[in-house]
Design an enzyme around this catalytic site. Structure first.
Site, PDB file in Angstrom:
ATOM      1  N   HIS A 353      69.690-103.567-112.129  1.00  0.00           N
ATOM      2  CA  HIS A 353      69.900-104.589-111.091  1.00  0.00           C
ATOM      3  C   HIS A 353      68.620-105.005-110.388  1.00  0.00           C
ATOM      4  CE1 HIS A 353      74.386-104.278-110.955  1.00  0.00           C
ATOM      5  NE2 HIS A 353      74.117-103.078-111.447  1.00  0.00           N
ATOM      6  N   LYS A 544      73.224-112.555 -96.520  1.00  0.00           N
ATOM      7  CA  LYS A 544      72.844-111.552 -97.522  1.00  0.00           C
ATOM      8  C   LYS A 544      71.983-110.529 -96.794  1.00  0.00           C
ATOM      9  CE  LYS A 544      70.824-114.946 -99.851  1.00  0.00           C
ATOM     10  NZ  LYS A 544      70.972-114.948-101.286  1.00  0.00           N
ATOM     11  N   ARG A 545      71.662-109.385 -97.462  1.00  0.00           N
ATOM     12  CA  ARG A 545      70.753-108.439 -96.825  1.00  0.00           C
ATOM     13  C   ARG A 545      69.458-109.145 -96.441  1.00  0.00           C
ATOM     14  NH1 ARG A 545      72.352-102.865 -96.754  1.00  0.00           N
ATOM     15  NH2 ARG A 545      70.234-102.514 -96.027  1.00  0.00           N
ATOM     16  N   LYS A 550      64.031-112.285-100.272  1.00  0.00           N
ATOM     17  CA  LYS A 550      65.119-113.263-100.129  1.00  0.00           C
ATOM     18  C   LYS A 550      64.706-114.415 -99.217  1.00  0.00           C
ATOM     19  CE  LYS A 550      68.672-109.660-100.775  1.00  0.00           C
ATOM     20  NZ  LYS A 550      69.445-110.051-101.969  1.00  0.00           N
ATOM     21  N   THR A 652      75.145-112.766-105.996  1.00  0.00           N
ATOM     22  CA  THR A 652      76.574-112.968-106.217  1.00  0.00           C
ATOM     23  C   THR A 652      77.156-113.811-105.086  1.00  0.00           C
ATOM     24  OG1 THR A 652      76.812-110.757-105.257  1.00  0.00           O
ATOM     25  CG2 THR A 652      77.100-110.957-107.634  1.00  0.00           C
ATOM     26  N   LYS A 656      80.011-117.061-104.784  1.00  0.00           N
ATOM     27  CA  LYS A 656      81.121-117.183-103.822  1.00  0.00           C
ATOM     28  C   LYS A 656      81.027-118.516-103.082  1.00  0.00           C
ATOM     29  CE  LYS A 656      80.835-112.205-103.574  1.00  0.00           C
ATOM     30  NZ  LYS A 656      80.173-111.070-102.887  1.00  0.00           N
TER      31      LYS A 656
HETATM   32  C1  26Q Z   1      68.212 -96.192-104.030  1.00  0.00           C
HETATM   33  C2  26Q Z   1      67.624 -94.979-103.754  1.00  0.00           C
HETATM   34  C3  26Q Z   1      67.757 -94.394-102.499  1.00  0.00           C
HETATM   35  C4  26Q Z   1      68.532 -95.027-101.543  1.00  0.00           C
HETATM   36  C5  26Q Z   1      69.128 -96.245-101.815  1.00  0.00           C
HETATM   37  C6  26Q Z   1      68.967 -96.836-103.053  1.00  0.00           C
HETATM   38  C7  26Q Z   1      69.588 -98.137-103.337  1.00  0.00           C
HETATM   39  C8  26Q Z   1      70.862 -98.464-102.884  1.00  0.00           C
HETATM   40  C9  26Q Z   1      71.410 -99.694-103.152  1.00  0.00           C
HETATM   41  C10 26Q Z   1      68.903 -99.105-104.064  1.00  0.00           C
HETATM   42  C11 26Q Z   1      69.468-100.341-104.328  1.00  0.00           C
HETATM   43  C12 26Q Z   1      70.732-100.655-103.873  1.00  0.00           C
HETATM   44  C13 26Q Z   1      71.361-101.948-104.102  1.00  0.00           C
HETATM   45  C14 26Q Z   1      70.858-102.920-104.852  1.00  0.00           C
HETATM   46  C15 26Q Z   1      71.517-104.216-105.006  1.00  0.00           C
HETATM   47  O1  26Q Z   1      72.474-104.532-104.316  1.00  0.00           O
HETATM   48  N1  26Q Z   1      71.041-105.064-105.939  1.00  0.00           N
HETATM   49  C16 26Q Z   1      71.633-106.368-106.153  1.00  0.00           C
HETATM   50  O2  26Q Z   1      72.624-106.241-107.162  1.00  0.00           O
HETATM   51  C17 26Q Z   1      73.376-107.428-107.284  1.00  0.00           C
HETATM   52  C18 26Q Z   1      74.473-107.174-108.297  1.00  0.00           C
HETATM   53  O3  26Q Z   1      73.952-107.145-109.580  1.00  0.00           O
HETATM   54  C19 26Q Z   1      72.485-108.585-107.684  1.00  0.00           C
HETATM   55  O4  26Q Z   1      73.254-109.760-107.663  1.00  0.00           O
HETATM   56  C20 26Q Z   1      71.303-108.728-106.728  1.00  0.00           C
HETATM   57  O5  26Q Z   1      70.417-109.706-107.200  1.00  0.00           O
HETATM   58  C21 26Q Z   1      70.601-107.392-106.579  1.00  0.00           C
HETATM   59  O6  26Q Z   1      69.578-107.484-105.601  1.00  0.00           O
END
Ligand code: 26Q
Length: 820
Positions: A353, A544-545, A550, A652, A656
């Site tokens: 991702h 979004k975050r 972004k 995503t 929406k």
């Molecule tokens: C990793 C290690 C330690 C703590 C937290 C994390 C962690 C947690 C969540 C790293 C990444 C995430 C989330 C990532 C994320 O949401 N990525 C998004 O995924 C979507 C679904 O595929 C995409 O549409 C987005 O582009 C992408 O940014």
């Protein structure tokens, strides 16, 4: 399912489960009674589904994810059961308003953003498409924090989703596994001359299954989301402890229970080292042990593991599964290494991702070895064998060997989890066309060269049940009456709207729906922020975050520019616009928090400046989550998808917005590219450098300050920020942000500024012509069919999982053996 039966069920549950007579029941009591009544009506389907899966020879898709952002359940379950109207009538007959009760539900915030919500959309599609499947994850006691805005700044508040109980969850104390941590390993040769390893752990934690039913839309399939809660291994026996040991034992129990205590935010610089790794191993081990137990219960030999289960890794968070499945097969089930490796690779598949180097997961060797000593040995052995094959294929290419190794040997040694996932999987996919291409060209280039057939693309999708039918009922009924109801499960049918795009009467209805959604959002905005916004203004939304890539700050720069232009001509001629932002910043991500402050600072100035004459409003909507998303997407005219090209894997939210008729202002990034291709290029507002241009600019030495020097409006905008205009005269607050933009600007905000401003002017022009705008809006919805998660899940099933639907019949005897 009829009104009367529902009414009786609700009263029964109110009295028997909530222990409240109607006379003194609180709204929350009524919510709980209704939720239990809905759950009761799902249970027959759940049992039938479990029975069907137990009785037949079939393959199950297991979706392993550290996050499932499922959102509120009551509304979705009512819609999927098809009893929303009956429930409304039943509640009315009891003097209660269904909408008020829906608003009471606390959502399980068990995810950060896109990745977690994607997992939830996929569970909805899996059930709707009648695919035997299970979601496996962690039951965090505290999900993502709640966001409050105080004095313009984000304040994190603990999420208390479990405080008042969770009616959707069924805890299964008998479905539990032990997970080992720490200690050391001992090797020996057994009586048959086999080399064996025994892991002598320092401590054990117990994982208990907490199940949530995941009902499909108007089908009998009701799958399971199984989340693991950590517990101390055994309640200790008092007689075995003297007083001192008793407290020590309690302490151990506390430590064990902290494992599933809290969800880690992404983008955290200190992204929780030890505990985060322990969480990952904990849920992966429980899930794989669960699969083995189900195999045993079915009487299948372990050798059939890969025929019975296909396991998808949602990013690298569950990637320890590669080593853990090997450990379970080799150490516990005594399978020869080669056979176990074949099963592991046939079972696992990996979805990437992100390409951002700072977001690629690695674990330092010392930490990994201390916490999971046996798994480190297994990773080493996998690596040894893997590098042998690399050397055979590319003799003498030691640079390649170092690049591909599972261990990064530069500086402190680290395990590269993306490499481990790729080596241990039979399929690796990115989440949008561009992302998959870049994945093959950059992060996993050597691997794509070695195993080209392993790599593929599956563009993300989102569920139209939640993000259209449930959250935009006005649009849903207009669609039903215009093109029939079939679109909900076959979103490509929206293409039939093409015929109505220019129809004036239909356009009028389309605008009515949008206007009413905007009124609802305006009301929520007023309640949450006390800002009055005009529903007739253009609603321009970025939710979004909060992250530099972004580029919420690019949006902010444009707003300031527009503000200056409006002040000069006292707001004459411009179309009224309302800019709405929402999103959480990671608690430790200072720049993201500063971006929030900038937005709220701008809001404070422009919303109160009589010179703009109400033609410009800026809102930061606090606590963006699934629940709030329900009334935000349907109210959007413009969707801001303005990430630096090449940085947003897919997005995503962009999908929406499109489904709900918003027009996208976007870069050629992630799924935006496919959205534009589907919608028609003339129905998309494109701006900005391409991913290739971004890389070239960076290679050739990017000087952001030059862009400011060459553009008077940009200079003025930055000067206003630095001059304290949006920080009550304080010139220090936004210094780090402006300095960063002028001196390094890693995400090329200044390089894209001019084109973004020009693009926004085209948007304003288009908005002035409602007939043209409405036509474009209709065409966006009409061509959003590709972005249904049903399409995405169909592709996973066919191209990666090799799995097909299994119809569930409701009227089964209760005699078949149960495998839960
Ligand atoms: C990793 C290690 C330690 C703590 C937290 C994390 C962690 C947690 C969540 C790293 C990444 C995430 C989330 C990532 C994320 O949401 N990525 C998004 O995924 C979507 C679904 O595929 C995409 O549409 C987005 O582009 C992408 O940014």
């Amino acid at each position: 399912m009829d009104v009367d039966a529902l009414r009786h069920g609700i009263l029964d549950n109110l009295i028997c489960l909530q222990a409240r007579p109607p006379g003194i029941a609180t709204p929350h009591d009524w919510y709980m009674a209704l939720a239990y009544s809905v759950r009761d009506r799902m249970l027959a389907r759940w049992a039938a589904t479990i029975q069907t899966y137990a009785a037949r020879e079939l393959r199950v898709a297991c979706y392993l994810s550290a996050e499932f952002l499922i959102g509120p359940q009551l509304g979705n379950n009512l819609v999927n059961l098809g009893i929303e109207d009956n429930a409304r009538a039943a509640m009315r007959s009891l003097g209660q308003d269904l909408d008020a009760l829906l608003a009471i539900e606390e959502e399980p915030g068990l995810g950060n953003g896109g990745l977690g919500r994607l997992a939830a959309c996929y569970l909805d599609s899996l059930a709707t498409l009648e695919i035997p499947s299970v979601g496996y994850g962690i039951r965090y006691e505290f999900g993502i924090f709640d966001q409050e805005i105080r004095d313009g700044c984000q304040v994190e508040v603990t999420d208390k989703w479990l405080q008042k109980g969770n009616p959707w969850e069924i805890v299964r104390p008998n479905v539990a596994y032990y997970v080992a941590f720490g200690g050391h390993t001992e090797s020996a040769t057994d009586e048959c001359g086999r080399y064996t390893v025994r892991w002598v752990p320092a401590r054990m934690v117990k994982g208990v299954a907490c199940d949530t039913p995941m009902l499909g839309f108007r089908v009998n399939t009701c799958n399971t989301l199984r989340l693991w809660k950590s517990e101390a291994v055994e309640s200790f026996d008092l007689q075995d402890f003297n007083a001192g040991d008793y407290y020590q034992a309690v302490q151990e129990k506390v430590i064990s229970e902290t494992l599933s205590k809290v969800l880690y935010p992404n983008d955290e610089p200190e992204a929780g080292k030890r505990l985060r790794l322990a969480q990952q191993y904990f849920f992966v081990s429980c899930s794989l042990q669960d699969m083995l137990r189900i195999l045993d219960l079915k009487g299948e030999p372990v050798a059939r593991f890969a025929d019975m289960f296909t396991v998808q890794l949602n990013d690298t968070h569950p990637s320890i599964a590669v080593a853990e499945l090997m450990r379970l097969l080799v150490d516990v089930r005594m399978m020869p290494w080669d056979e176990a490796w074949e099963i592991t690779c046939r079972t696992l598949a990996y979805t990437n991702h992100t390409l951002l180097p700072e977001a690629l997961e690695t674990w330092g060797l010392p930490l990994f070895g201390q916490l999971l000593p046996r798994l480190l040995e297994i990773v080493y052995e996998i690596n040894r064998r893997f590098l042998e094959t690399v050397r055979r294929k590319f003799p003498g290419d030691e640079a390649r060997v170092a690049r591909m190794s599972l261990i990064d040997e530069h500086g402190d040694k680290k395990i590269r989890m993306a490499h481990l996932s790729t080596v241990g999987s039979h399929a690796v996919n990115g989440v949008a066309g561009l992302h998959s291409t870049l994945l093959r060209q950059t992060v996993l280039r050597d691997f794509a060269e070695m195993w080209p057939e392993r790599f593929l693309n599956v563009t993300n999708g989102v569920t139209p049940r939640r993000f259209m039918l449930l959250s935009n009922p006005g649009l849903a009924s207009l669609l039903d009456e215009t093109i029939g109801k079939g679109w909900v499960t076959d979103l490509t049918r929206l293409k039939a709207l093409d015929a109505y795009a220019g129809d004036r009467a239909f356009q009028e209805k389309w605008r009515d729906v949008k206007r009413s959604n905007k009124r609802i959002l305006a009301k929520r905005i007023h309640e949450a922020t006390n800002i009055a916004v005009e529903p007739d203004a253009l609603f321009d939304i970025q939710v979004k975050r909060i992250h530099e890539y972004k580029r919420q700050h690019l949006n902010a720069l444009y707003i300031i520019t527009l503000y200056q232009r409006l002040r000069r001509n006292r707001g004459q001629g411009a179309a009224p616009r309302c800019f709405i932002f929402g999103g959480k910043a990671a608690p430790g991500y200072a720049m993201a928090k500063l971006m929030i402050r900038l937005i709220t600072g701008i809001a404070e100035v422009v919303n109160n400046d009589p010179a703009v004459n109400g033609r410009l409003k800026v809102v930061f909507f606090p606590d963006f989550n699934v629940k709030n998303a329900h009334f935000i997407y349907p109210a959007a005219d413009v969707s801001e998808q303005i990430s630096t090209a090449g940085k947003e894997a897919s997005g995503t939210g962009n999908m929406k917005f499109m489904m709900n008729g918003a027009l996208t202002v976007g870069t050629l990034d992630g799924a935006n590219i496919e959205i534009r291709d589907e919608a028609g290029h003339e129905n998309f507002f494109l701006f900005g450098l391409t991913a290739e241009q971004v890389e070239r600019v960076k290679r050739e030495g990017y000087r952001p300050a030059q862009y400011a020097e060459g553009n008077a409006e940009l200079r003025e905008t930055l000067d206003l920020i630095s001059g304290g205009y949006f920080s009550r005269g304080d010139r220090q607050v936004f210094r780090p942000l402006v300095d960063n933009l002028l001196n390094s600007d890693p995400f090329l905000v200044l390089a894209d500024y001019a084109d973004y401003v020009a693009c926004q002017e085209r948007v304003s022009g288009a908005w002035q012509d409602p007939v043209r705008w409405t036509r474009m809006s209709i065409l966006n919805t009409a061509h959003s069919g590709k972005f249904s998660s049903d399409r995405a899940i169909g592709e996973y099933c066919e191209r990666i999982w090799n799995i097909s639907p299994m119809r569930v019949a409701l009227d089964q005897g209760l005699s078949a053996p149960l495998v839960t």
